[in-house]
Design a protein around this motif. Sequence first.
Motif, PDB file in Angstrom:
ATOM      1  N   GLY A   1       0.814  -1.208   0.000  1.00  0.00           N
ATOM      2  CA  GLY A   1       0.000   0.000   0.000  1.00  0.00           C
ATOM      3  C   GLY A   1       0.847   1.257   0.000  1.00  0.00           C
ATOM      4  N   ALA A   2       1.944   1.246   0.753  1.00  0.00           N
ATOM      5  CA  ALA A   2       2.830   2.412   0.784  1.00  0.00           C
ATOM      6  C   ALA A   2       3.458   2.655  -0.586  1.00  0.00           C
ATOM      7  CB  ALA A   2       3.915   2.201   1.839  1.00  0.00           C
ATOM      8  N   VAL A   3       3.827   1.580  -1.268  1.00  0.00           N
ATOM      9  CA  VAL A   3       4.385   1.721  -2.621  1.00  0.00           C
ATOM     10  C   VAL A   3       3.336   2.291  -3.568  1.00  0.00           C
ATOM     11  CG1 VAL A   3       5.302   0.434  -4.594  1.00  0.00           C
ATOM     12  CG2 VAL A   3       6.076  -0.115  -2.281  1.00  0.00           C
ATOM     13  N   GLU A   4       2.096   1.812  -3.461  1.00  0.00           N
ATOM     14  CA  GLU A   4       1.010   2.347  -4.285  1.00  0.00           C
ATOM     15  C   GLU A   4       0.842   3.842  -4.083  1.00  0.00           C
ATOM     16  OE1 GLU A   4      -2.245  -1.253  -4.921  1.00  0.00           O
ATOM     17  OE2 GLU A   4      -2.557   0.250  -3.372  1.00  0.00           O
ATOM     18  N   LEU A   5       0.820   4.259  -2.828  1.00  0.00           N
ATOM     19  CA  LEU A   5       0.636   5.672  -2.537  1.00  0.00           C
ATOM     20  C   LEU A   5       1.792   6.500  -3.086  1.00  0.00           C
ATOM     21  CD1 LEU A   5      -0.700   5.474   1.137  1.00  0.00           C
ATOM     22  CD2 LEU A   5      -2.010   5.969  -0.930  1.00  0.00           C
ATOM     23  N   ALA A   6       2.995   5.965  -2.989  1.00  0.00           N
ATOM     24  CA  ALA A   6       4.162   6.696  -3.482  1.00  0.00           C
ATOM     25  C   ALA A   6       4.118   6.871  -4.994  1.00  0.00           C
ATOM     26  CB  ALA A   6       5.437   5.971  -3.067  1.00  0.00           C
ATOM     27  N   ARG A   7       3.487   5.941  -5.683  1.00  0.00           N
ATOM     28  CA  ARG A   7       3.439   5.976  -7.145  1.00  0.00           C
ATOM     29  C   ARG A   7       2.194   6.676  -7.677  1.00  0.00           C
ATOM     30  NH1 ARG A   7       5.282  -0.224  -8.780  1.00  0.00           N
ATOM     31  NH2 ARG A   7       7.479  -0.036  -8.129  1.00  0.00           N
TER      32      ARG A   7
ATOM     33  N   ALA B   1      -3.805  13.464  -5.182  1.00  0.00           N
ATOM     34  CA  ALA B   1      -5.208  13.792  -5.475  1.00  0.00           C
ATOM     35  C   ALA B   1      -6.045  12.539  -5.702  1.00  0.00           C
ATOM     36  CB  ALA B   1      -5.285  14.699  -6.705  1.00  0.00           C
ATOM     37  N   ASP B   2      -5.386  11.421  -6.030  1.00  0.00           N
ATOM     38  CA  ASP B   2      -6.116  10.179  -6.310  1.00  0.00           C
ATOM     39  C   ASP B   2      -6.112   9.208  -5.127  1.00  0.00           C
ATOM     40  OD1 ASP B   2      -6.580  11.066  -8.904  1.00  0.00           O
ATOM     41  OD2 ASP B   2      -4.718  10.186  -9.659  1.00  0.00           O
TER      42      ASP B   2
END
Length: 213
Positions: A106-112, A116-117
């Motif tokens: 999840g942290a990787v997803e947020l970083a990428r 705004a999304d």
Amino acid sequence: MNTEALIESLTQNVPPVRRNAVGWRLAVGLIGGGMVTIIVIALMLGLRSDLDLAMRGFNFWMKWTYTISLGTIAIWATARLARPDGARPPSLWLVVLPLAALAGFGAVELARTPSADWLAMWLGHSWRICSLMVLLLSAPIFIGFLWSFRRLAPTRLRAAGGTAGLAAGAWAATLYCLHCPEVSAIFVLTWYTLGIVLAAGIGALLGPRVLRW
């Protein structure tokens, strides 16, 4: 009759217990309840139209790895608590590992993803019903475990009910993946986990009443 003689009389002609009898009993309860859950999903919710394609992707297996890991750990803990010695299940702390792994994804997803999304990725399209669906779909599996416990002898009833509920919720979430199109790790970490935790909590509340023997 003194105590020693009474104990000796009670232990005579006792048939041997089959090896891994507890595990097999729980497995039968899980499979029976899981079949009912699959039928409910297929008839009332429907399977994903792109299931074949989804099963070739990373996100689907990320969800399954998470839920199956939780379900396996919970089954192991439930098998320990189903015995009359009341042993504390040392395996239960292992749930931290899949939680931490999914949180990392999840942290990787947020970083990428642009900030705004983030909210849309977290809520997805079904956050309002996801946790409730996992909870409701766990009911047949939990009932299957109750059938399993009819020939078992738990002494820590609340803990046994909680781990059985945890297992039911995790395996219900696993089967719910066959319907749910959500792919975000933070969605799964939040809403799937909430449904699983609710199932565990209800199992712990019901344990002293429904597992009494």
